[in-house]
Design a protein around this motif. Structure first.
Motif, PDB file in Angstrom:
ATOM      1  N   GLY A  55       0.802  -1.220   0.000  1.00 49.47           N
ATOM      2  CA  GLY A  55       0.000   0.000   0.000  1.00 49.47           C
ATOM      3  C   GLY A  55       0.831   1.264   0.000  1.00 49.47           C
ATOM      4  O   GLY A  55       0.390   2.302   0.487  1.00 49.47           O
ATOM      5  N   ARG A  58      -0.706   4.546  -1.854  1.00 43.23           N
ATOM      6  CA  ARG A  58      -1.789   5.164  -1.079  1.00 43.23           C
ATOM      7  C   ARG A  58      -1.238   5.826   0.181  1.00 43.23           C
ATOM      8  O   ARG A  58      -1.665   6.911   0.564  1.00 43.23           O
ATOM      9  CB  ARG A  58      -2.836   4.136  -0.710  1.00 43.23           C
ATOM     10  CG  ARG A  58      -3.929   4.773   0.137  1.00 43.23           C
ATOM     11  CD  ARG A  58      -5.167   4.037   0.210  1.00 43.23           C
ATOM     12  NE  ARG A  58      -6.329   4.134  -0.550  1.00 43.23           N
ATOM     13  CZ  ARG A  58      -6.935   5.208  -1.031  1.00 43.23           C
ATOM     14  NH1 ARG A  58      -6.373   6.369  -0.938  1.00 43.23           N
ATOM     15  NH2 ARG A  58      -8.081   5.143  -1.627  1.00 43.23           N
ATOM     16  N   HIS A  87       4.234   1.385 -10.642  1.00 45.31           N
ATOM     17  CA  HIS A  87       3.298   2.043  -9.742  1.00 45.31           C
ATOM     18  C   HIS A  87       3.231   3.537  -9.981  1.00 45.31           C
ATOM     19  O   HIS A  87       2.188   4.145  -9.902  1.00 45.31           O
ATOM     20  CB  HIS A  87       3.692   1.815  -8.277  1.00 45.31           C
ATOM     21  CG  HIS A  87       3.439   0.427  -7.805  1.00 45.31           C
ATOM     22  ND1 HIS A  87       4.439  -0.471  -7.648  1.00 45.31           N
ATOM     23  CD2 HIS A  87       2.301  -0.210  -7.468  1.00 45.31           C
ATOM     24  CE1 HIS A  87       3.943  -1.616  -7.225  1.00 45.31           C
ATOM     25  NE2 HIS A  87       2.638  -1.476  -7.098  1.00 45.31           N
TER      26      HIS A  87
END
Length: 92
Positions: A55, A58, A87
């Motif tokens: 994660g 985020r 990413h």
């Protein structure tokens, strides 16, 4: 301790002749630290981030949104972002 605990932590080393001031973050797990000082009459902010393995994108987005009032054109962001180029290039 019977249970193995994972811990995170970041640090920024500075020269003792500077007057960097630590800004307290709401990151209780030690994933970021921010310091401020004036260098050549310009306010400078240094943000060091260690993102979790999962994660990461985020986490970085939420962290930067939360720090908006502390960031400006004279902010240097460094750290271990745990991101691949895939990413970064994918639209959110």
């Amino acid at each position: 301790m019977g249970k193995k605990e994972k811990r995170a932590g970041v640090m920024i080393l500075t020269w003792d002749k500077t007057d960097f001031k630590h800004i307290k973050m709401k990151d209780n797990e030690g994933h970021c630290i921010t310091i401020k000082d004036t260098v050549r009459q310009e306010a400078l902010t240094i943000l060091n981030i260690y993102t979790p393995n999962f994660g990461a994108l985020r986490f970085i987005q939420q962290l930067l949104l939360g720090l908006g009032k502390h960031l400006n054109n004279h902010t240097i962001i460094v750290g271990d972002f745990n991101l691949s180029l895939i990413h970064i290039s994918e639209p959110t």
